[in-house]
Design a protein around this motif. Structure first.
Motif, PDB file in Angstrom:
ATOM      1  N   GLY A   7      -3.568   0.921  -1.844  1.00 42.75           N
ATOM      2  CA  GLY A   7      -4.653   0.016  -1.493  1.00 42.75           C
ATOM      3  C   GLY A   7      -5.442  -0.436  -2.706  1.00 42.75           C
ATOM      4  O   GLY A   7      -5.752  -1.625  -2.856  1.00 42.75           O
ATOM      5  N   CYS A  63      -5.753  -4.292  -3.899  1.00 40.17           N
ATOM      6  CA  CYS A  63      -7.057  -4.952  -3.930  1.00 40.17           C
ATOM      7  C   CYS A  63      -7.414  -5.448  -5.326  1.00 40.17           C
ATOM      8  O   CYS A  63      -8.252  -6.340  -5.476  1.00 40.17           O
ATOM      9  CB  CYS A  63      -8.136  -4.003  -3.409  1.00 40.17           C
ATOM     10  N   HIS A  88     -10.975  -6.657   5.794  1.00 39.48           N
ATOM     11  CA  HIS A  88     -11.340  -5.304   5.379  1.00 39.48           C
ATOM     12  C   HIS A  88     -10.460  -4.853   4.219  1.00 39.48           C
ATOM     13  O   HIS A  88      -9.354  -5.367   4.041  1.00 39.48           O
ATOM     14  CB  HIS A  88     -11.183  -4.334   6.555  1.00 39.48           C
ATOM     15  N   PRO A  89     -10.922  -3.876   3.444  1.00 34.72           N
ATOM     16  CA  PRO A  89     -10.103  -3.370   2.332  1.00 34.72           C
ATOM     17  C   PRO A  89      -8.779  -2.795   2.827  1.00 34.72           C
ATOM     18  O   PRO A  89      -8.709  -2.174   3.892  1.00 34.72           O
ATOM     19  CB  PRO A  89     -10.982  -2.279   1.714  1.00 34.72           C
ATOM     20  N   LEU A  90      -7.745  -2.999   2.042  1.00 26.20           N
ATOM     21  CA  LEU A  90      -6.426  -2.459   2.363  1.00 26.20           C
ATOM     22  C   LEU A  90      -6.299  -1.041   1.815  1.00 26.20           C
ATOM     23  O   LEU A  90      -6.818  -0.723   0.750  1.00 26.20           O
ATOM     24  CB  LEU A  90      -5.332  -3.335   1.753  1.00 26.20           C
ATOM     25  N   LEU A 132      -4.656  -0.610   7.129  1.00 29.04           N
ATOM     26  CA  LEU A 132      -6.119  -0.578   7.137  1.00 29.04           C
ATOM     27  C   LEU A 132      -6.609   0.829   7.452  1.00 29.04           C
ATOM     28  O   LEU A 132      -5.822   1.713   7.789  1.00 29.04           O
ATOM     29  CB  LEU A 132      -6.661  -1.569   8.167  1.00 29.04           C
ATOM     30  N   ASP A 136      -8.109  -7.735  11.460  1.00 30.86           N
ATOM     31  CA  ASP A 136      -7.467  -8.370  10.308  1.00 30.86           C
ATOM     32  C   ASP A 136      -6.176  -9.084  10.683  1.00 30.86           C
ATOM     33  O   ASP A 136      -5.776 -10.041  10.004  1.00 30.86           O
ATOM     34  CB  ASP A 136      -7.194  -7.332   9.220  1.00 30.86           C
ATOM     35  N   CYS A 192      -9.052  -8.353  -0.364  1.00 35.22           N
ATOM     36  CA  CYS A 192      -9.814  -7.213   0.150  1.00 35.22           C
ATOM     37  C   CYS A 192     -11.303  -7.561   0.205  1.00 35.22           C
ATOM     38  O   CYS A 192     -11.768  -8.397  -0.556  1.00 35.22           O
ATOM     39  CB  CYS A 192      -9.621  -5.995  -0.745  1.00 35.22           C
TER      40      CYS A 192
END
Length: 356
Positions: free
Chosen positions: A234, A238, A265-267, A286, A295, A356
Motif C-alpha cells: 500500500g 500510494c 481511501h488509502p490502499l 482497502l 471505492d 490514495c
C-alpha cells in the motif's frame, strides 16, 4: 470392577483415536487442496524478502506460448531479443528485470527468458532479489559450468553463492544487470536466486515473507495466473501512483475529480496484471469492507473519465469492464483499446483511479 471400565475406556479411546485420525487426515487433505490452489505467483511470493515493496512477475513459459515462439537452450541471444521485442509489443515485459540482459544471459550464462519458467523480481529498502524458476529438465551441472566459464567465483558448497563483480559482468558478450552479480542455485527446488548484493542473497531464506495472509498476498491472489504482473504494498502504491507527481494544474484537476467521484481511501495493497484472455486485471486492497464498497464506486467513476497526469482519458486506453468489491478487495477488469500498453502506462504515476 475396574476391568470392564478399563475395557470400555480402551474401546472409547480406540474410537476417539480413529476419529482423530480421520480429522487429521481431513485437515491434511484441506491443507493440500489449499496449497494446490495457490498460483505460481503466490508460491513465488512466499520466497521473496518480507521487506519488499514492489514485485514484478513474468510467467515466461506462458509468455512464450502467447507469442508463439519456439526457443530452447540452443537458441541464440539474437533470437531471444527478437522474442522479447514481440513480447514487448504485447505489453508483457514491463515487470521483468531481465529484458536488457536476456541475450548475454542466453549466450553466456545458460539460462534466460528463453528457458526460464517464471521470474519474480522483488525490490525493497533492504535489498532486491530475483527468484527464477528453472524448467524441469534443466541441466544444473551445465549451468554451473557456464558460470565457471563466465569467471564467476565458485562457492565451496553446491548451494552457495556464485559471485562476479561489475568488471567480470562487463566482460560478457553483452550488458547484464548487476542483479545477476550474485547467484545461488537451489537444485532440489529448481530455482535460481540472484541479487546485486551477495550478503543480502546469503540471508534470503532468513528474510523471506513466508506463507502470510496480507494485502500483498490478497492482491496477488486476485490476479489468477497472469502472464505478467506488478504487485505493490500500500505504501509503495500510494507513493508510486500518487497524483503528487503530476504538475500543479493536473493535481488540482485530479483533486476535483476525486471529490466529484465521492473520494477514495488509502490502499493497503495494489496489483495489475496482463491475463491470458488479453484483459488487464487490477486488484486494490482497502482497510475495511465499507471502504472497499465505497471505492469500487468512486474508482469506477475515475477510471471512466479524464486521466490528468497521464494525458487524455482512461477510456482512450481501456474499456472498463466488471468492477467488484469482495470484503476488503476491489477488482477491476480492463480491456485495452487497440493494443494500448495499459500495464506499462499505468504502473507508474500519477494514476488517478489508483490514487490514495
Amino acid at each position: 470392577m475396574r476391568r470392564p471400565a478399563l475395557a470400555w475406556s480402551r474401546r472409547r479411546w480406540l474410537v476417539v483415536g480413529a476419529v482423530l485420525a480421520v480429522v487429521v487426515a481431513a485437515l491434511a487433505v484441506v491443507w493440500v487442496v489449499r496449497d494446490d490452489e495457490r498460483t505460481p505467483l503466490e508460491e513465488a511470493l512466499v520466497l521473496a524478502p518480507e521487506s519488499s515493496a514492489r514485485y514484478g512477475w513474468t510467467d515466461w513459459a506462458a509468455v512464450r506460448a502467447e507469442v508463439g515462439t519456439d526457443l530452447s537452450a540452443g537458441s541464440t541471444g539474437a533470437e531471444v531479443d527478437d522474442f522479447l521485442l514481440e513480447a514487448y509489443d504485447r505489453d508483457l515485459t514491463s515487470a521483468t528485470a531481465l529484458d536488457d540482459s536476456a541475450a548475454a544471459m542466453q549466450d553466456d550464462l545458460g539460462f534466460s527468458p528463453a528457458t526460464l519458467e517464471w521470474e519474480l523480481f522483488a525490490q525493497g529498502g533492504a535489498g532486491a532479489l530475483l527468484v527464477l524458476g528453472l524448467p524441469e529438465d534443466a541441466d544444473v551441472d551445465a549451468l554451473r559450468e557456464r558460470l565457471r566459464e563466465a569467471r564467476f567465483i565458485e562457492p565451496d558448497e553446491d548451494d552457495g553463492v556464485w559471485f562476479a563483480d561489475a568488471g567480470k559482468l562487463q566482460e560478457l558478450s553483452g550488458p547484464v544487470t548487476p542483479q545477476l552479480g550474485a547467484i545461488e542455485i537451489d537444485e532440489d527446488a529448481g530455482i535460481v536466486y540472484a541479487s546485486d548484493d551477495p550478503g543480502f542473497l546469503g540471508l534470503r531464506a532468513d528474510v523471506a515473507r513466508g506463507d502470510v495472509d496480507d494485502p500483498v498476498g490478497r492482491a496477488a491472489a486476485a490476479l489468477g495466473e497472469p502472464l505478467a504482473a506488478v504487485v505493490y504494498t500500500g505504501d509503495h502504491a500510494c507513493g508510486e501512483l500518487a497524483m503528487s507527481g503530476a504538475d500543479p494544474v493536473d493535481r488540482t484537476r485530479g483533486a476535483e475529480l476525486i471529490e466529484d467521484a465521492g473520494g477514495v481511501h488509502p490502499l493497503t495493497g495494489f496489483a495489475m496484471a496482463a491475463r491470458a484472455d488479453g484483459d488487464v486485471r487490477v486488484a486494490l486492497v482497502l482497510d475495511t469492507d465499507e471502504q472497499a464498497r465505497a471505492d469500487a464506486d468512486s474508482r469506477s467513476r475515475l477510471a471512466a473519465g479524464p486521466a490528468p497526469g497521464q494525458g487524455g482519458t482512461f477510456p482512450e486506453r481501456f474499456e472498463l469492464g466488471r468492477v467488484t468489491a469482495d470484503g476488503t478487495l476491489v477488482t477491476m477488469d480492463l480491456t485495452p483499446v487497440d493494443g494500448s500498453p495499459v500495464i506499462s502506462d499505468l504502473t507508474s504515476g500519477p494514476v488517478l483511479f489508483a490514487a490514495c
